[in-house]
Write an enzyme that holds these catalytic residues in place. Structure first.
Site, PDB file in Angstrom:
ATOM      1  N   LYS A 141      48.179 -40.522 -40.586  1.00 25.97           N
ATOM      2  CA  LYS A 141      48.858 -41.960 -40.895  1.00 25.97           C
ATOM      3  C   LYS A 141      47.963 -42.835 -41.286  1.00 25.97           C
ATOM      4  CE  LYS A 141      52.934 -41.120 -37.588  1.00 25.97           C
ATOM      5  NZ  LYS A 141      53.444 -41.618 -36.679  1.00 25.97           N
ATOM      6  N   HIS A 142      48.571 -43.855 -41.876  1.00 23.94           N
ATOM      7  CA  HIS A 142      47.428 -45.060 -42.462  1.00 23.94           C
ATOM      8  C   HIS A 142      47.199 -45.877 -41.184  1.00 23.94           C
ATOM      9  CE1 HIS A 142      48.117 -44.122 -46.591  1.00 23.94           C
ATOM     10  NE2 HIS A 142      49.098 -44.384 -46.362  1.00 23.94           N
ATOM     11  N   GLN A 143      46.192 -46.529 -40.962  1.00 24.94           N
ATOM     12  CA  GLN A 143      45.640 -47.400 -40.043  1.00 24.94           C
ATOM     13  C   GLN A 143      46.602 -48.451 -39.771  1.00 24.94           C
ATOM     14  OE1 GLN A 143      43.319 -47.004 -37.761  1.00 24.94           O
ATOM     15  NE2 GLN A 143      41.673 -45.882 -38.628  1.00 24.94           N
ATOM     16  N   ALA A 161      44.845 -39.876 -45.552  1.00 24.27           N
ATOM     17  CA  ALA A 161      45.667 -40.876 -45.817  1.00 24.27           C
ATOM     18  C   ALA A 161      44.959 -41.964 -46.881  1.00 24.27           C
ATOM     19  CB  ALA A 161      45.860 -41.819 -44.522  1.00 24.27           C
TER      20      ALA A 161
END
Length: 630
Positions: A262-264, A274
């Site tokens: 996932k994105h940060q 990502a």
């Protein structure tokens, strides 16, 4: 070109791989967490959670347990659970609570008694593990308190499905490689062709040209010039684009619900899987340089090319508006809640700006441009110095707005997530100037309502990662990709020159990133941040993009050790793949009802199957010569 029967065989092999992947990852013991066939998962526990039993053995003292994730920068502690005092008979009070298992956390204990020192506990809980936190006094005469974490049941091995999926895909790759070796052996190839095409046996025997191929069967329908152009096309660019697209599809489908796909939440370099959108922007810039040069060499006027760029940008923006507002299944679209920014919208605007910038100063580069000029080694930069001036002005604009714009209720130059970040001082300042500009120009109801910061940082303000201010730096990202295209043009077939320049660009981008971020996640002058599309994020991802393009170019176009498959095929139909995966995301066979929605294995199987289907679709379209271009 494909040999006899090779297309059918490869497609069938990919279908078998998808079936095998589903069967293995959905098998008992994989959809269910490890050892859950012998024990039941604690009721209500979700993915990335563990069960914690807090035992309070303190007499006459209630406990409050708070927690803080290591990934939450300068955050306030959040209440986790309250535990009443133990009774006079000495029986401890026990309260069960779910805790986060994604990252290490710190537990902070507060008691009602005065003078007692309660420790803080730093621990990384494992997914679906069962733990006990025992809080007790050393003895009745001391005020010192001990806190011990006991593992009641071990956590599951939630990463095992990734290993199994990797082994399956490696097996498929091995089968395809062996099959490719067999197919190039004439006797074996002819035997397969006879079995697959028994009606063509006589033609095969009597043919003066040897064994017929798919290329032979279609060559009469395709002009020779078309084949000449396709052979000159850099397969590495389509492979790079296809790799970025397929990873983007996998991540958008859920990435198996693994946090590292996932994105940060806010600051930090986005993981390789990502960061696909930024690589897509980069390779779009490369393609702009090559395609515009090709059109200008063919004699197209700049006005005609500009018209095509305007039309393409308009279509990208329009399609983007449609697919980011998918409430056609929920009833009529409410114009008051229409989201305006989005991935394709940003691609469309970025494409337009960079294409116009290139058209203003572009000159067609000849096929064999070896004319010596002053500063010959830097001609791909110095000949286009006005473009660099424009980009520097754009970047100065981003810096000025980001750090000098006055945002009501927020400190000047604020780059934080708001919410509980920065110790809760600026809860409604998510994104600082970037968020403020979007609210001012677009309105709160027309931007993204669920940013990645709202879980960890508990933000409540709407914030769009594809907003207005960040588009400036996406233009810079595409411009760096444009430089890669110019390197291909000016140093055509000079492999060492091309690769050395890619490497130099990567080093330069890496040095700039190291200075801006101070090689840290949160303490730099300008942290790398995907939500903001900060300049350090752009230089960091450009550094890796140049390196990745160098590697793929070396393997695919220089040494020809790799054909680019399977990523080459979706790279040839990237718009269709992206739009299709968004539109059909919730339809079978891309999604189905799960037996266990809290299983990484089942999510991973579903997401990989859906992604693989798009690869197969791209391959079949490639075989049929069907390409959707806008």
């Amino acid at each position: 070109m494909a040999g006899p029967g090779r297309g059918c065989g490869r497609s069938a092999t990919l279908c078998v791989a998808v079936t095998a992947l589903s069967a293995v990852l959905l098998a008992p013991g994989l959809t269910q967490p490890h050892d859950l066939s012998r024990r039941r998962r604690p009721l209500g526990l979700k993915i990335d959670q563990a069960l914690l039993l807090v035992h309070n053995e303190l007499i006459h003292e209630n406990l409050t347990v708070s927690w803080l994730s290591d990934y939450c920068y300068q955050c306030l502690y959040q209440d986790l659970v309250s535990v009443p005092m133990s009774n006079t008979s000495g029986k401890p009070s026990i309260v069960a609570v779910a805790v986060d298992s994604q990252h290490p956390i710190t537990l902070h204990l507060n008691g009602t008694g005065a003078g007692k020192e309660l420790p803080r506990i730093h621990y990384h809980f494992g997914e679906f593990g069962n733990y006990s936190l025992v809080v007790k006094s050393f003895d009745s005469s001391t005020k010192m308190i001990s806190c011990d974490i006991i593992i009641n049941e071990s956590p599951v091995k939630s990463h095992l499905p990734i290993l199994y999926a990797f082994l399956i895909y490696m097996g498929v790759l091995s089968i395809l490689t062996v099959g490719r070796i067999f197919v190039i052996i004439n006797p074996i190839r002819n035997w397969f062709y006879k079995k697959l095409h028994p009606g063509d046996t006589d033609r095969l025997i009597n043919s003066e040209l040897g064994s017929p191929t798919r290329a032979d069967s279609t060559s009469s329908d395709v002009p020779a010039t078309a084949w000449t152009v396709s052979q000159q096309r850099l397969r590495s660019l389509d492979t790079f684009r296809g790799l970025s697209l397929i990873i983007m599809v996998f991540v958008n489908y859920g990435g198996g619900k693994y946090w590292f796909f996932k994105h940060q939440s806010w600051n930090g370099k986005t993981h390789f899987t990502a960061a696909c959108f930024s690589r897509f922007v980069f390779i779009m810039g490369t393609s702009i340089s090559l395609s515009l040069n090709s059109m200008l060499r063919r004699g197209c006027s700049k006005w005609k090319v500009l018209g095509k760029a305007l039309w393409r940008s308009f279509l990208l923006f329009l399609i983007g508006i449609v697919i980011v507002n998918p409430n056609y299944c929920l009833g009529p679209l409410a114009w008051g809640n229409l989201r305006i920014p989005g991935v394709l919208q940003r691609l469309g605007f970025t494409y337009l700006v960079v294409a116009v910038l290139e058209l203003l100063f572009a000159k067609a580069v000849a096929e064999n441009d070896t004319l010596e000029t002053p500063y010959f080694a830097l001609r791909d930069i110095l000949l286009y110095w006005p473009q660099w001036v424009f980009i520097l002005i754009l970047e100065a604009t981003w810096l000025g707005l980001t750090f000098l714009l006055i945002v009501p209720g927020c400190p000047k130059g604020y780059l934080g997530p708001g919410g509980i970040g920065d110790f809760g001082k600026y809860p409604n300042c998510t994104g600082g100037a970037a968020g403020y500009i979007d609210h001012l120009l677009l309105g709160e109801n027309h931007i993204y309502q669920h940013p990645s910061s709202n879980v960890l940082y508990q933000t409540t303000a709407a914030y769009d990662p594809e907003g207005v201010l960040g588009t400036i730096n996406s233009i810079c990202m595409a411009f760096f990709g444009l430089q890669a295209g110019k390197i291909f043009l000016f140093y055509k077939d000079q492999h060492k020159q091309i690769m050395s320049r890619f490497f130099i660009w990567s080093v330069v981008m890496g040095i700039i990133s190291a200075i801006l971020t101070k090689c840290s996640k949160d303490e730099g002058f300008i942290p790398a941040n995907k939500n903001l599309w900060s300049i350090s994020y752009v230089t960091t991802l450009s550094c890796f993009a140049f390196l990745l393009l160098l590697l793929i170019y070396y393997l695919v176009d220089v040494k020809k050790w790799w054909s680019g498959a399977p990523f080459f095929y979706p790279g040839m139909n990237s718009i269709l793949g992206y739009v299709g995966h968004e539109v059909f995301e919730n339809y079978f066979p891309f999604k189905w009802k799960m037996k266990d929605s809290q299983s990484h294995g089942e999510h991973l199987a579903q997401n990989l199957v859906a992604t693989s289907i798009w690869v197969i679709i791209s391959y079949l379209l490639y075989r049929k010569r069907i390409f959707w271009k806008i």
